[in-house]
Design a protein around this motif. Sequence first.
Motif, PDB file in Angstrom:
ATOM      1  N   ALA A  89       0.989  -1.034  -0.102  1.00  0.00           N
ATOM      2  CA  ALA A  89       0.156  -0.150   0.089  1.00  0.00           C
ATOM      3  C   ALA A  89       0.792   1.377   0.131  1.00  0.00           C
ATOM      4  O   ALA A  89       0.479   2.166  -0.682  1.00  0.00           O
ATOM      5  CB  ALA A  89      -0.809   0.019   1.308  1.00  0.00           C
ATOM      6  N   ASN A  90       1.927   1.209   0.804  1.00  0.00           N
ATOM      7  CA  ASN A  90       3.020   2.205   0.787  1.00  0.00           C
ATOM      8  C   ASN A  90       3.583   2.561  -0.535  1.00  0.00           C
ATOM      9  O   ASN A  90       3.589   3.648  -0.845  1.00  0.00           O
ATOM     10  CB  ASN A  90       3.869   1.997   1.779  1.00  0.00           C
ATOM     11  N   ARG A  92       2.167   1.843  -3.503  1.00  0.00           N
ATOM     12  CA  ARG A  92       1.461   2.322  -4.436  1.00  0.00           C
ATOM     13  C   ARG A  92       0.965   3.874  -3.997  1.00  0.00           C
ATOM     14  O   ARG A  92       0.683   4.692  -5.095  1.00  0.00           O
ATOM     15  CB  ARG A  92      -0.014   1.615  -4.239  1.00  0.00           C
ATOM     16  N   ALA A  93       1.329   4.439  -2.956  1.00  0.00           N
ATOM     17  CA  ALA A  93       1.005   5.656  -2.513  1.00  0.00           C
ATOM     18  C   ALA A  93       2.245   6.538  -2.994  1.00  0.00           C
ATOM     19  O   ALA A  93       2.177   7.906  -3.471  1.00  0.00           O
ATOM     20  CB  ALA A  93       1.106   5.890  -1.254  1.00  0.00           C
ATOM     21  N   LEU A 116      -8.845  12.391  -0.210  1.00  0.00           N
ATOM     22  CA  LEU A 116      -9.175  11.057   0.623  1.00  0.00           C
ATOM     23  C   LEU A 116      -7.616  10.272   0.749  1.00  0.00           C
ATOM     24  O   LEU A 116      -7.238  10.074   1.959  1.00  0.00           O
ATOM     25  CB  LEU A 116      -9.840   9.988  -0.588  1.00  0.00           C
ATOM     26  N   GLY A 117      -6.798  10.365  -0.205  1.00  0.00           N
ATOM     27  CA  GLY A 117      -5.732   9.758  -0.255  1.00  0.00           C
ATOM     28  C   GLY A 117      -4.588  10.574   0.791  1.00  0.00           C
ATOM     29  O   GLY A 117      -4.082   9.914   2.057  1.00  0.00           O
ATOM     30  N   LYS A 120      -6.422   9.867   4.332  1.00  0.00           N
ATOM     31  CA  LYS A 120      -6.435   8.311   4.729  1.00  0.00           C
ATOM     32  C   LYS A 120      -5.077   7.537   4.667  1.00  0.00           C
ATOM     33  O   LYS A 120      -4.757   6.975   5.650  1.00  0.00           O
ATOM     34  CB  LYS A 120      -7.393   7.353   4.200  1.00  0.00           C
ATOM     35  N   VAL A 121      -4.332   7.756   3.821  1.00  0.00           N
ATOM     36  CA  VAL A 121      -3.036   7.304   3.921  1.00  0.00           C
ATOM     37  C   VAL A 121      -1.940   7.878   4.156  1.00  0.00           C
ATOM     38  O   VAL A 121      -0.963   7.624   4.966  1.00  0.00           O
ATOM     39  CB  VAL A 121      -2.773   6.842   2.253  1.00  0.00           C
ATOM     40  N   ARG A 165      -5.764  14.044  -8.152  1.00  0.00           N
ATOM     41  CA  ARG A 165      -5.737  13.135  -7.165  1.00  0.00           C
ATOM     42  C   ARG A 165      -4.508  12.250  -6.879  1.00  0.00           C
ATOM     43  O   ARG A 165      -4.003  12.209  -5.971  1.00  0.00           O
ATOM     44  CB  ARG A 165      -7.019  12.287  -7.614  1.00  0.00           C
ATOM     45  N   MET A 169      -0.857  12.963  -3.801  1.00  0.00           N
ATOM     46  CA  MET A 169       0.079  11.881  -2.789  1.00  0.00           C
ATOM     47  C   MET A 169       1.506  12.219  -3.035  1.00  0.00           C
ATOM     48  O   MET A 169       2.359  11.504  -2.339  1.00  0.00           O
ATOM     49  CB  MET A 169      -0.322  10.433  -3.343  1.00  0.00           C
TER      50      MET A 169
ATOM     51  N   ARG B 132      -7.041   1.491  -4.386  1.00  0.00           N
ATOM     52  CA  ARG B 132      -5.520   0.854  -4.283  1.00  0.00           C
ATOM     53  C   ARG B 132      -4.590   1.415  -4.817  1.00  0.00           C
ATOM     54  O   ARG B 132      -3.689   1.611  -4.319  1.00  0.00           O
ATOM     55  CB  ARG B 132      -5.675  -0.669  -4.950  1.00  0.00           C
ATOM     56  N   ALA B 133      -4.695   2.242  -5.973  1.00  0.00           N
ATOM     57  CA  ALA B 133      -3.748   2.830  -6.581  1.00  0.00           C
ATOM     58  C   ALA B 133      -3.039   4.393  -5.695  1.00  0.00           C
ATOM     59  O   ALA B 133      -2.150   4.519  -5.926  1.00  0.00           O
ATOM     60  CB  ALA B 133      -4.030   3.449  -7.891  1.00  0.00           C
ATOM     61  N   ILE B 134      -4.006   4.601  -4.932  1.00  0.00           N
ATOM     62  CA  ILE B 134      -3.628   5.950  -4.091  1.00  0.00           C
ATOM     63  C   ILE B 134      -3.029   5.297  -2.783  1.00  0.00           C
ATOM     64  O   ILE B 134      -2.661   6.061  -1.774  1.00  0.00           O
ATOM     65  CB  ILE B 134      -4.562   7.047  -3.814  1.00  0.00           C
ATOM     66  N   GLY B 135      -3.067   4.031  -2.489  1.00  0.00           N
ATOM     67  CA  GLY B 135      -2.292   3.565  -1.610  1.00  0.00           C
ATOM     68  C   GLY B 135      -3.212   2.999  -0.251  1.00  0.00           C
ATOM     69  O   GLY B 135      -2.689   2.801   0.970  1.00  0.00           O
TER      70      GLY B 135
END
Lengths: 258, 227
Positions: A89-90, A92-93, A116-117, A120-121, A165, A169, B132-135
């Motif tokens: 996940a990291n 992909r960010a 959102l990203g 949340k991320v 978007r 990130m 998923r692509a934004i993590g």
Amino acid sequence: MTLAAEGATSAATGEPLVVLDHVDKWFGDLHVLRDINLTVNRGEVVVVIGPSGSGKSTLCRAINRLETIDKGSISLDGEPLPQEGKELANLRAEVGMVFQSFNLFAHKTILENVTLGPIKVRKQDKAQAETEARALLDRVGVGHQAAKYPAQLSGGQQQRVAIARALAMHPKVMLFDEPTSALDPEMISEVLDVMVDLAKGGMTMIVVTHEMGFARTAADRVVFMADGAVAEENTPDEFFTNPRSDRAKDFLGKILRH
Amino acid sequence: MNAVLDDLDAYLQAFGYTLALFVISGLLSLVLGTVLVAMRVGPVAVLRAAATTYVTTVRNTPLVIVFAFFAFFAPIINIRFTWLDVHIGRFDFTELFGAAVASLSLYTCTFVCEALRAGVNAVPLGQAEAARAIGLPFGGVMTNVVLPQAFRAALPPLASVQIALIKNTSVAAVFGVAEAVAQMRTFTNSFASQRLGIFIAFAIGYIVLVEVVSFAAARAERRWRIA
Ligand SMILES: Nc1ncnc2c1ncn2[C@@H]1O[C@H](COP(=O)(O)OP(=O)(O)OP(=O)(O)O)[C@@H](O)[C@H]1O
Ligand SMILES: [Mg+2]
């Protein structure tokens, strides 16, 4: 309108950022990626071109591991792609992705799509994420649409939101999979303009596209794929005026004819 | 119908129990159903198999048998609701009520799961991929992107499931919860000549509850319609 990241240079620095090493992938019996070796340097803009079914999307998706690979390795900034879980996940960010069909979150406003990203991320606080998101939306020219829902925007506007978007990130590299091929002709240039600005700002980009104009203005290199393999790599000018392989000549003949 | 009108208190109290069974079981079934669907579409094979087995088994079991399980077998393996002892006004929520809520929610959640699964399947794959692509990790993809859209898509079948639940609360009568159908039986036993009127009075009670749920669902559907 400029998307230049602070301190970034437009020239590739020569330091490898994305490295694909002997990558193979099969879908069942279908060998979709054949021994791909590709290095994309920091700040470099690589255009991937090739006939339908040649594996361009699969290549893109493999880089942020939306698809797994069967052989070889892919690394980002010196680190091999993690297998799964939190590390994946990291990763992909760190990799921005722009899809052909935009894929904006249909139930969220434009502003929420972009925040959102980060919230949340990246665990940014909401106010700061919104300030940054509004700035990004302004830069891609859709700032006044922030409160609307994706379905209320045109395709070109949606795709620019999708770019914002991904940029929110602060990705190390941006992947674009045919970002303009679902757009009406009059909207293509508004998206390409944003991408050209990004490229000039020093963003590392891998772009699957058949837009030759974009390749010529923004790309450092063109990678031509055929049947899952890299058939030819060259500068845009060389590639478009002097293709070496027969496959490339044939392909260019087809797309140039109309 | 005079029997009911003369003892409106008993009538309302009985529907109070029906309402309590419905609201508590309904909320629990939504929560459990959401957990089940997340397990069913999730990446962990063991959880997927467990959820699938649970849903197929319980969904194909008559509700009365689920109730019988909690009434007769659960106590043997030491699952009891004797800890439940809440009294609010004239309402007593004790062991029987607990067993009824457990039966209703564990049964209804399988239908909620299936309605939601259809909703999840209606969400375009690109939505989850973009998330998923934004993590976002799996949990984040589900809670922020997929489930909110799945709920909207599944609203009509979810409303049907909840309406079925309202009517299913009547099974609790068999196990001694003094809800509407239990009270209806008390009325008809004492006033046999007024049977038809009593049936109508209780039918109206259910219709009112069902209509409230339908109305709420229709409003939610309109409000959540994706622009
Ligand atoms: N999930 C999948 N399962 C099986 N085969 C697939 C899958 N995804 C793609 N393929 C096949 O793999 C090959 C490469 O597909 P890919 O989408 O990477 O091509 P592409 O170069 O992006 O083509 P296009 O220009 O049409 O987008 C195609 O033959 C395609 O049919
Ligand atoms: Mg493709």
